[in-house]
Design an enzyme around this catalytic site. Structure first.
Site, PDB file in Angstrom:
ATOM      1  N   LEU A  71       0.733  -1.117   0.503  1.00  0.00           N
ATOM      2  CA  LEU A  71      -0.079   0.173   0.013  1.00  0.00           C
ATOM      3  C   LEU A  71       0.970   1.381  -0.103  1.00  0.00           C
ATOM      4  O   LEU A  71       1.744   1.693   0.483  1.00  0.00           O
ATOM      5  CB  LEU A  71      -0.499   0.288   1.480  1.00  0.00           C
ATOM      6  CG  LEU A  71      -2.114  -1.047   1.002  1.00  0.00           C
ATOM      7  CD1 LEU A  71      -2.412  -1.684   2.939  1.00  0.00           C
ATOM      8  CD2 LEU A  71      -3.294  -0.677   0.286  1.00  0.00           C
ATOM      9  N   PRO A  72       0.761   2.422  -0.430  1.00  0.00           N
ATOM     10  CA  PRO A  72       1.287   3.581  -0.629  1.00  0.00           C
ATOM     11  C   PRO A  72       1.377   4.250   0.646  1.00  0.00           C
ATOM     12  O   PRO A  72       2.413   5.019   0.788  1.00  0.00           O
ATOM     13  CB  PRO A  72       0.240   3.915  -1.634  1.00  0.00           C
ATOM     14  CG  PRO A  72      -0.987   4.119  -1.282  1.00  0.00           C
ATOM     15  CD  PRO A  72      -1.223   2.804  -0.991  1.00  0.00           C
ATOM     16  N   ASN A 119      -2.986   4.311   4.640  1.00  0.00           N
ATOM     17  CA  ASN A 119      -2.890   3.015   4.098  1.00  0.00           C
ATOM     18  C   ASN A 119      -2.990   1.467   4.492  1.00  0.00           C
ATOM     19  O   ASN A 119      -3.659   1.427   4.602  1.00  0.00           O
ATOM     20  CB  ASN A 119      -3.060   3.259   2.485  1.00  0.00           C
ATOM     21  CG  ASN A 119      -3.077   4.607   1.298  1.00  0.00           C
ATOM     22  OD1 ASN A 119      -2.401   4.753   1.268  1.00  0.00           O
ATOM     23  ND2 ASN A 119      -4.766   4.155   1.829  1.00  0.00           N
ATOM     24  N   THR A 136       6.280   0.471   1.500  1.00  0.00           N
ATOM     25  CA  THR A 136       7.329   0.945   2.676  1.00  0.00           C
ATOM     26  C   THR A 136       6.445   2.405   3.629  1.00  0.00           C
ATOM     27  O   THR A 136       6.211   3.047   2.562  1.00  0.00           O
ATOM     28  CB  THR A 136       8.238   2.062   1.552  1.00  0.00           C
ATOM     29  OG1 THR A 136       8.540   1.125   0.763  1.00  0.00           O
ATOM     30  CG2 THR A 136       9.521   3.033   2.569  1.00  0.00           C
ATOM     31  N   LYS A 191      15.346   0.089   4.464  1.00  0.00           N
ATOM     32  CA  LYS A 191      15.443   0.345   3.383  1.00  0.00           C
ATOM     33  C   LYS A 191      15.263   1.868   2.894  1.00  0.00           C
ATOM     34  O   LYS A 191      15.864   2.645   2.301  1.00  0.00           O
ATOM     35  CB  LYS A 191      13.846   0.468   3.193  1.00  0.00           C
ATOM     36  CG  LYS A 191      13.491   0.997   1.386  1.00  0.00           C
ATOM     37  CD  LYS A 191      12.530   0.042   0.639  1.00  0.00           C
ATOM     38  CE  LYS A 191      12.010   1.248  -0.173  1.00  0.00           C
ATOM     39  NZ  LYS A 191      10.649   1.014  -1.440  1.00  0.00           N
ATOM     40  N   LYS A 246       9.349  10.262  -0.234  1.00  0.00           N
ATOM     41  CA  LYS A 246       7.932   9.826   0.262  1.00  0.00           C
ATOM     42  C   LYS A 246       9.814   9.865   1.043  1.00  0.00           C
ATOM     43  O   LYS A 246       9.441   9.540   2.396  1.00  0.00           O
ATOM     44  CB  LYS A 246       7.404   9.255  -0.276  1.00  0.00           C
ATOM     45  CG  LYS A 246       6.882   8.327   0.654  1.00  0.00           C
ATOM     46  CD  LYS A 246       5.980   6.949  -0.069  1.00  0.00           C
ATOM     47  CE  LYS A 246       5.622   6.054   1.010  1.00  0.00           C
ATOM     48  NZ  LYS A 246       5.470   4.894   0.427  1.00  0.00           N
TER      49      LYS A 246
END
EC number: 1.1.1.31
Lengths: 308, 308, 308, 308
Positions: D75-76, D80, D106, D181, D256
């Site tokens: 999911l973004p 979410n 992420t 990450k 982001k």
């Protein structure tokens, strides 16, 4: 134009709230700032229902809400504020309809908005009212309050906040008090570091610090940090730089406020290039032993001589 | 303690210099700034011997030096200044003993010091006197001059500079005029960008720009960029932000001054974290079409909406 | 295509220069780097004519130029290099036509170009050939030389430089050796600080440093600073971080190279946002007692715990 | 010390989970990344129970949890993900004991940890497994997964993730996948901007871009951004810079991820001076029309010529 039913409900219950009279006021959070603030309210004749994590009189924020319909909260972080309002024994568990809840903590504006929504659901009113001015101003009752919330309630808030501060500024909708404070403090941090860099560069280029400050203050480089709170020892009296950076507004607290500015900027996608760097500089200073010194000690931080 | 023979020589020849009388004054550099400055000198009754790269009356700086014993230079860069003084047909080729040479260019303080040494060898006097205030102030004779050089000569400089500016500030030894200007403009750039960031963040958080400016100006975020030259359109009248950032102090010029600050900081090993970043931001703006707009257009640069 | 007369003159005299034979080579500058470099040349059988500010055999750079037609200079700053070439007793006072002058100092590329012009006027050849690799590589003869100058002379330079380094790279016109070194070291500084920030953040988020380094090195974060010279103690052996940041490439030297990058960027109007900030960070570190530690100690600088 | 009963419960129920067999796998989130990932799972023979905000087969995440005991979410944003797990019709409403829930979104590591706690309360297992590699790698099944969670479950996760990626790396406790990450992408952003600055500076100083890239890649400036994904058009084939910065990893997505890095750094009080500035630079780029271009377009952003 009609106001929505729920709002008129709130306003009606507000009218029955003990505004002008000296009925008890709740106060949650008795730290460095909350303590003298609460004392100033008492000096003005308000009986207090107080709560702190080291409890004294009542056992929980919920108990405060049961006994007072005007409550002031003054807490260190967003997490503490959420706990005090929405926690297991939080204010919202027993808040009375029409109560006025004023949060003077400095927290994320989006958290203020969240709290306001929850408070509104209970038929009460929430306003954010962070302060500027530090412990000295809290003691002398000279704080500035930046207030966000419905305009109809501003007078009620002003009545209480005026006991603790000399400036009570209405900033618009809920969250705007926090927003105004965050923007001011970010600009303050930037211009303080800028003043320190400019003074240090000038001194290394051979200028006399007092003369340089005078020139800046009559020119376009003038700012509060140069003309009222100069960070260079020997330039002004009665400021932290004249007293080994004791007192004033601690580097840790500035780093915290810049963290809030950073969060707000990230979530609103606002570029703050200097603001971000100022945040990181105060973060570094905290790690280098400056956390308890006044934030104008950035001059000292930059000044240290290279040893080669 | 006696002053050195060569200095007393200078002072003696200075006494024979045409100070009070309205004998010719040399003026080298008739650009956007130099042109109105020279006109103001003429209005005060001084005959001028002028030179520019597009020559008019005389054919070289050396010729100016032959005909005038007080010379003002107003040139765009360090290189132009060095050429005008030390070049093949430079002032120093024909400067008279005891002449007063005032350089109002904004250049590297270390270059000013170099020029001063060479001028002194010829038995003349050099002072650096960069200005702040822009083209408008040059026209109205309201510039501020920041003057560096031997104190005994300050009155002589003041006589001429006072024809072109309303403020003539003595800053100490040669090079200190440049140093003061550089420090002021670096702090100005930092607080302007800081003001733009804070105003933009506040607006995105929902604050009214006029109200936010008012709050900043009564708080610790106050600075010249917020209270006198606010970068947000609609907040103030009579400033470049009210006129699509036309006029004022161009972004290119600010980038140039920040380049000088950077050079001075590098050579004196002074950390300028925000100053360096401000330099880079104005450098970026020049590359993005803002070079001729007023430097307060950094608000517009930051403001553009993200298109997603 | 014809070469210009003056160039063919140079080339002719070059042919008469003692290239293949082991005739004396001049060496100016016997500091930490120059000393082992000169010894490596001697090991290869070249008799040396040496000069340093603490002179040994000859009394000036001019004397070196009189006795040798191939000269290597290895000096700490632009000012020292200009003095050695153009000073009162500089090389240019007695340089022979057709001499090959190789400057291995790390200096401003625009200064290299200036020196090259002056050298060319005397009928000799100038090449800039700064090194990377530090004192260890100088001792073991494993330096990398980045060489700028006319391509026809590269073979002649390579003959000498190959005695002191394992990599001799041709970078184009005069000044390009300096340019390549400056760009490399700026990127190195940025990626080293970036590696230190990423490792520190990961560790504080709970990651094992060795594991994190492994992940970075197999991913897009991989860089020389993460896979060959990791700044976190305990991640790799045989690097300065494993030895309390002793040895290696000192923070002072990195700050100096970043100053050159800053100067070049300012004069070419190239935005270097991270490069500028990296410069300021190393400048700060010099002032905080890190000047003699390896530049990877930026991890230690960032790491210090906040004491609150 | 014994492990808590609830944990052994989980492990037991895990054993009864349909690990080796090809029973249905839930997949929530079918965007640019999730779509090709889900297809790769199907290619490996897994029947899918899928859900997206534009629903297809089932009507809610809760329904997916009812029908599958292994679920992947992609999911973004953090919001979410929280909605999909803890929302009114979220997974947790109907999750079966012993289910394996893998979140490949992420998001903020602290949100991952929160979700893991809630999942654990329901007797199920949560792992965070963000990916690197972009849409192309998602299609070809060559993603890298960075996995956080209890080590005993890693094999089970690996079975599914191995269908969609060529690298599945175990990073430690829950949240560590996100942490790894974030750290990698922050270092990537820093070294990409650094590479762009160094290449641009070198080009302006007169160096050939291909030669400069070659020199960097054999020196200490080497990094993934210089040797595998060079941002300068003409230096490499098959990378976004060779195709007008189409495809690749969008500037918006990098902004982001840097926002997440900033949040993590603020909450752990880790100084990230270059990381913060890199964040702000990508934020600016989004506002200047670069949001959909590959993040290596920072070279183009810096490169634009000054028009004066």
């Amino acid at each position: 134009m009609l106001s929505a039913p729920i709002e008129s409900n709130i306003l009606k219950s507000v009218c029955s709230r003990s505004m002008a009279s000296k009925t008890p006021v709740g106060f949650i959070g008795l730290g460095n700032m909350g303590n003298p603030m609460a004392k100033n309210l008492m000096k003005h004749g308000y009986p207090l229902i107080i709560y702190d994590v080291f409890p004294d009189v009542v056992s929980s924020p919920a108990d405060v809400a049961e006994k007072a319909d005007r409550i002031i909260t003054m807490l260190p972080t967003s997490i503490n504020a959420v706990e005090a309002y929405s926690g297991t024994n939080g204010i919202l568990k027993k808040v009375k309809k029409g109560s006025l809840l004023i949060d003077s903590s400095t927290i994320d504006p989006s958290v203020s908005k969240e709290l306001a929504k929850e408070v509104e659901k209970m038929g009460a009113v929430f306003m954010d009212a962070p302060v500027s001015g530090g412990v000295g101003a809290a003691r002398s009752g000279n704080l500035t309050f930046m207030v966000g919330g419905v305009e109809e309630e501003f007078a009620a808030a002003q009545e209480l906040l005026g006991c603790m501060g000399s400036n009570v500024v209405y900033c618009g909708a809920v969250g705007n008090g926090q927003a105004a404070k965050i923007c001011n403090n970010m600009l303050l941090a930037i211009s303080m570091i800028g003043t320190a860099e400019a003074m240090n560069l000038g001194i290394r280029l051979g200028l006399d610090p007092k003369l340089l400050a005078k020139i800046l203050n009559m020119s376009s480089g003038r700012c509060w940090s140069s003309d009222t709170y100069n960070p260079v020892p020997g330039v002004m009296d009665g400021v932290p730089s004249a007293n080994n950076y004791q007192g004033g507004f601690g580097t840790t607290l500035m780093a915290k406020d810049l963290g809030l500015a950073q969060d707000s900027a990230t979530s609103t996608k606002s570029p703050i290039l200097l603001g971000s760097l100022a945040h990181q500089i105060y973060r570094m200073m905290c790690a280098k032993g400056y956390s308890k010194k006044d934030f104008s000690s950035v001059f000292q931080f930059l000044r240290e001589e290279e040893n080669f």
